[in-house]
Write an enzyme that holds these catalytic residues in place. Structure first.
Site, short mmCIF file in Angstrom:
data_model
loop_
_atom_site.label_atom_id
_atom_site.label_comp_id
_atom_site.label_asym_id
_atom_site.label_seq_id
_atom_site.Cartn_x
_atom_site.Cartn_y
_atom_site.Cartn_z
N CYS A 28 -0.42 1.51 7.33
CA CYS A 28 -0.97 1.75 6.00
C CYS A 28 -2.30 2.51 6.07
O CYS A 28 -2.54 3.41 5.27
CB CYS A 28 -1.12 0.43 5.25
SG CYS A 28 0.49 -0.31 4.85
N GLU A 62 0.82 -1.21 0.00
CA GLU A 62 0.00 0.00 0.00
C GLU A 62 0.86 1.26 0.00
O GLU A 62 0.58 2.23 -0.71
CB GLU A 62 -0.92 0.04 1.23
CG GLU A 62 -1.83 -1.14 1.37
CD GLU A 62 -1.27 -2.24 2.26
OE1 GLU A 62 -0.10 -2.65 2.06
OE2 GLU A 62 -1.98 -2.69 3.16
#
Length: 148
Positions: free
Chosen positions: A85, A54
């Site tokens: 994330c 991510e």
């Protein structure tokens, strides 16, 4: 394209991570139906604990768009994002997150806990889980089984 089609693309990126000896997680960022950025897990090869799929996709999208604020974007990822994330997605102002397999140990969108429930963020995003969940889970389980 449908969520399932984008997730298939993310699964292809996860396989790229696996081929490099990384935990097979892939991510991509879409805006207005267009692929903006891709990422896959690279912490081992880059010696960087923050090099999650991510984060790699967010970094790439920021460079491509010339802004760390990724307004009106959607992030697709094969595994439920961790707290790092999710925090980055909040700061980037991602509009929507779609993930495949949940993560009961470190998932921060309901798996272990839900960071969005804190209520103190000045931005929240929509999220959906379970898109191609079996395929993502099977890929992860196969990877870890081969390592044990």
């Amino acid at each position: 394209m449908s969520d399932a089609n984008w997730m298939r693309h993310a699964l292809m990126l996860a396989k790229k991570a696996e081929e490099a000896g990384e935990v097979p997680v892939g991510a991509l960022i879409i805006r207005d139906g267009e692929l903006i950025a891709e990422g896959w897990n690279q912490p081992v090869s880059s010696h960087d604990a923050t090099a999650h799929a991510e984060i790699m996709a967010l970094r790439s999208a920021g460079v491509k768009l010339g802004n760390y604020r990724l307004l009106d974007t959607e992030l697709f990822v094969t595994l439920e994002p961790c707290s790092m994330c999710v925090g980055a997605m909040l700061h980037a102002r991602v509009k929507r997150v779609v993930f495949a397999a949940g993560d009961p140990k470190t998932g921060a969108l309901g798996g272990a806990y839900n960071l969005l429930e804190a209520g103190s963020h000045n931005h929240v995003f929509e999220f959906e889980s379970g898109v191609l969940e079996d395929e993502a889970r099977n890929l992860l389980q196969s990877f870890f089984k081969s390592r044990r």
